[in-house]
Design a protein around this motif. Structure first.
Motif, PDB file in Angstrom:
ATOM      1  N   GLU A 199     -17.135  -2.660 -30.951  1.00  0.00           N
ATOM      2  CA  GLU A 199     -16.460  -3.644 -30.198  1.00  0.00           C
ATOM      3  C   GLU A 199     -15.520  -4.617 -31.534  1.00  0.00           C
ATOM      4  O   GLU A 199     -14.310  -5.037 -31.297  1.00  0.00           O
ATOM      5  N   LEU A 200     -15.967  -4.939 -32.508  1.00  0.00           N
ATOM      6  CA  LEU A 200     -15.504  -5.578 -33.790  1.00  0.00           C
ATOM      7  C   LEU A 200     -14.244  -4.924 -34.270  1.00  0.00           C
ATOM      8  O   LEU A 200     -13.264  -5.316 -34.506  1.00  0.00           O
ATOM      9  N   ILE A 201     -14.372  -3.420 -34.449  1.00  0.00           N
ATOM     10  CA  ILE A 201     -13.493  -2.601 -34.850  1.00  0.00           C
ATOM     11  C   ILE A 201     -12.348  -2.508 -34.031  1.00  0.00           C
ATOM     12  O   ILE A 201     -11.252  -2.666 -34.489  1.00  0.00           O
ATOM     13  N   ALA A 202     -12.456  -2.395 -32.673  1.00  0.00           N
ATOM     14  CA  ALA A 202     -11.433  -2.467 -31.634  1.00  0.00           C
ATOM     15  C   ALA A 202     -10.733  -3.683 -31.813  1.00  0.00           C
ATOM     16  O   ALA A 202      -9.464  -3.729 -31.392  1.00  0.00           O
ATOM     17  N   ALA A 203     -11.416  -4.728 -31.826  1.00  0.00           N
ATOM     18  CA  ALA A 203     -10.854  -6.458 -31.811  1.00  0.00           C
ATOM     19  C   ALA A 203      -9.918  -6.509 -33.020  1.00  0.00           C
ATOM     20  O   ALA A 203      -8.872  -7.147 -33.277  1.00  0.00           O
ATOM     21  N   ILE A 207      -5.369  -5.720 -37.633  1.00  0.00           N
ATOM     22  CA  ILE A 207      -5.527  -5.814 -39.029  1.00  0.00           C
ATOM     23  C   ILE A 207      -6.212  -4.456 -39.718  1.00  0.00           C
ATOM     24  O   ILE A 207      -6.834  -4.364 -40.515  1.00  0.00           O
ATOM     25  N   ALA A 208      -6.169  -3.530 -38.790  1.00  0.00           N
ATOM     26  CA  ALA A 208      -6.940  -2.382 -38.994  1.00  0.00           C
ATOM     27  C   ALA A 208      -6.585  -1.746 -40.294  1.00  0.00           C
ATOM     28  O   ALA A 208      -7.250  -0.940 -41.118  1.00  0.00           O
ATOM     29  N   ASP A 209      -5.325  -1.759 -40.865  1.00  0.00           N
ATOM     30  CA  ASP A 209      -4.709  -1.375 -42.025  1.00  0.00           C
ATOM     31  C   ASP A 209      -5.522  -1.831 -43.240  1.00  0.00           C
ATOM     32  O   ASP A 209      -5.277  -1.138 -44.225  1.00  0.00           O
ATOM     33  N   VAL A 224     -16.635  -8.948 -41.624  1.00  0.00           N
ATOM     34  CA  VAL A 224     -15.516  -7.778 -41.615  1.00  0.00           C
ATOM     35  C   VAL A 224     -14.983  -8.044 -42.875  1.00  0.00           C
ATOM     36  O   VAL A 224     -14.498  -9.008 -43.461  1.00  0.00           O
ATOM     37  N   VAL A 225     -14.924  -6.721 -43.584  1.00  0.00           N
ATOM     38  CA  VAL A 225     -14.527  -6.527 -44.998  1.00  0.00           C
ATOM     39  C   VAL A 225     -13.286  -6.364 -44.904  1.00  0.00           C
ATOM     40  O   VAL A 225     -12.848  -5.126 -44.560  1.00  0.00           O
ATOM     41  N   LEU A 249      -4.838 -16.714 -35.613  1.00  0.00           N
ATOM     42  CA  LEU A 249      -4.120 -17.600 -36.735  1.00  0.00           C
ATOM     43  C   LEU A 249      -3.462 -16.929 -37.821  1.00  0.00           C
ATOM     44  O   LEU A 249      -2.418 -17.270 -38.351  1.00  0.00           O
ATOM     45  N   HIS A 250      -3.886 -15.452 -38.028  1.00  0.00           N
ATOM     46  CA  HIS A 250      -3.110 -14.635 -38.970  1.00  0.00           C
ATOM     47  C   HIS A 250      -1.759 -14.498 -38.356  1.00  0.00           C
ATOM     48  O   HIS A 250      -0.930 -14.383 -39.057  1.00  0.00           O
ATOM     49  N   GLN A 251      -1.867 -13.991 -37.254  1.00  0.00           N
ATOM     50  CA  GLN A 251      -0.604 -13.741 -36.504  1.00  0.00           C
ATOM     51  C   GLN A 251       0.508 -14.660 -36.410  1.00  0.00           C
ATOM     52  O   GLN A 251       1.680 -14.639 -36.516  1.00  0.00           O
ATOM     53  N   ALA A 252      -0.040 -15.967 -36.259  1.00  0.00           N
ATOM     54  CA  ALA A 252       0.815 -17.414 -35.973  1.00  0.00           C
ATOM     55  C   ALA A 252       1.212 -17.600 -37.408  1.00  0.00           C
ATOM     56  O   ALA A 252       2.261 -18.146 -37.559  1.00  0.00           O
ATOM     57  N   GLN A 253       0.274 -17.649 -38.496  1.00  0.00           N
ATOM     58  CA  GLN A 253       0.457 -18.476 -39.634  1.00  0.00           C
ATOM     59  C   GLN A 253       0.158 -17.488 -40.856  1.00  0.00           C
ATOM     60  O   GLN A 253       0.326 -17.899 -42.093  1.00  0.00           O
ATOM     61  N   GLU A 254       0.195 -16.219 -40.606  1.00  0.00           N
ATOM     62  CA  GLU A 254      -0.315 -15.295 -41.882  1.00  0.00           C
ATOM     63  C   GLU A 254      -1.339 -15.782 -42.644  1.00  0.00           C
ATOM     64  O   GLU A 254      -1.394 -15.842 -43.646  1.00  0.00           O
TER      65      GLU A 254
END
Length: 296
Positions: A199-203, A207-209, A224-225, A249-254
Motif C-alpha cells: 500500500e505504501l509503495i502504491a501511494a 515519487i516512485a522514480d 520510506v527510503v 506537500l512535495h507536489q505543492a512546494q517541492e
C-alpha cells in the motif's frame, strides 16, 4: 353283551405339545433368536473355520502369495501403467524442483502411486501455492500447479528473499539486479506486513522514480527510503495517510527537492523537517547576513 377291558386298551396320545416343545416353539418365534440362527450362527461357524485355517502358517503364506500374484497381475496390466509425468502451471525452475523431489521411475503401476503423499511433498515447496495430482487416460501423471507470484524483494540480515503479496516465501534471490522490477522491503518483521508495504509503495507513485524501498523499523513502523539519503519517517498507525500528506506537500512546494535528511511524520500533528548539517550552516549564514543588514 361283552364287556370291554379298559385296562388292556392302548392310551390315547395327548395332542397338546410338551412343556419343552412349547418353550422351543416360543423361542423360535422370537425375532432375535431367528435372526441369530439364520445369520449369526452361520457367520460364527464360518469365522471359526477361517480362524482355524489361517492359524496354520503355511495357509497364511499360501493366501498371501496368491493375493500378491492376483494384485500384481491386475496392477501390471497396460491400462493401469503410468508412462510419463506432465507438469502445467509451473516455471521451468519449479518444474525441475518438482521432478527432483518426485523421483518416479516410469513406467509404474498406478496402484503403486500414493497421490496424496506426493501432493503433500510438492506443497512443501515454497513456490507452490496449490497443487493437484491425477492420473489421466493414456498413462499420464498430470500435475497442475498454482505458483506463488513474487511481489516484493525482502532484504534481511544480508540475505534476499522473494515474497508474494501475502508475505509467503517464494524463493531465495542471489542478487538484487536479478529482480530489479520488484520493489524492495527491508528489516526484521517486514515479511509479516507485506500488504501494508505494498500500500505504501502504491501511494508513493508520484515519487516512485526516487524511492529505493521501504524499511521496517523496530518491527513496528516504516521508513520510506529515497535517493540522496532522504527518508520519510512514518507513524505506527495510518502510515499511508502520513505518506500522502508528505507527497501533497512535495507536489505543492517541492518539499523533497530541498536539502533535507528526513521528513519526520511519526507525530502527524507535528511534522518535523531534518536538514543536513551543511544546509543548517548555510541557513545560519544566510540568517547572519540578513541580521547584519538589519543592524546596519
Amino acid at each position: 353283551m361283552r364287556q370291554v377291558d379298559t385296562d388292556s386298551a392302548p392310551a390315547r396320545r395327548d395332542p397338546a405339545p410338551s412343556r419343552w416343545a412349547y418353550r422351543l416353539h416360543r423361542l423360535w418365534l422370537t425375532p432375535a433368536v431367528r435372526k441369530f440362527l439364520r445369520l449369526g450362527l452361520p457367520l460364527a461357524v464360518s469365522g471359526l473355520a477361517l480362524t482355524w485355517v489361517f492359524a496354520q502358517p503355511q495357509n497364511r503364506s499360501a493366501f498371501t502369495e496368491m493375493y500378491s500374484d492376483i494384485r500384481r497381475s491386475i496392477a501390471e496390466r497396460p491400462e493401469f501403467m503410468v508412462q510419463v509425468m506432465a507438469i502445467d502451471g509451473a516455471s521451468e525452475e519449479l518444474s525441475a524442483d518438482i521432478r527432483e523431489i518426485l523421483p518416479v521411475d516410469f513406467p509404474i503401476s498406478s496402484f503403486d502411486l500414493d497421490l496424496e503423499a506426493m501432493q503433500e511433498v510438492v506443497e512443501q515447496l515454497d513456490a507452490v501455492a496449490r497443487v493437484d495430482l491425477r492420473i489421466r487416460p493414456g498413462g499420464l501423471l498430470q500435475i497442475d500447479v498454482t505458483e506463488r507470484i513474487p511481489a516484493v524483494v525482502w532484504r534481511v540480515q544480508g540475505m534476499l528473499e522473494l515474497l508474494d503479496e501475502a508475505g509467503r516465501r517464494v524463493a531465495a534471490l542471489y542478487a538484487r539486479t536479478d529482480r530489479a522490477d520488484l520493489p524492495l522491503i527491508a528489516g526484521l518483521g517486514a515479511d509479516r506486513e507485506v500488504p501494508e508495504a505494498l500500500e505504501l509503495i502504491a501511494a508513493a507513485g508520484p515519487i516512485a522514480d526516487r524511492m529505493r524501498g521501504v524499511l521496517r523499523v523496530g518491527e513496528r513502523r516504516w521508513d520510506v527510503v529515497l535517493d540522496r539519503d532522504q527518508r520519510i519517517m512514518l507513524p505506527e498507525t495510518r502510515p499511508v495517510d502520513a505518506l500522502e500528506q508528505v507527497i501533497a506537500l512535495h507536489q505543492a512546494q517541492e518539499l523533497l527537492a530541498r536539502d533535507l535528511a528526513a521528513v519526520d511524520m511519526r507525530n502527524p500533528a507535528r511534522p518535523t523537517l531534518r536538514m543536513r548539517p551543511h544546509a543548517v550552516e548555510e541557513l545560519h549564514r544566510i540568517k547572519g547576513i540578513e541580521l547584519g543588514d538589519i543592524l546596519q
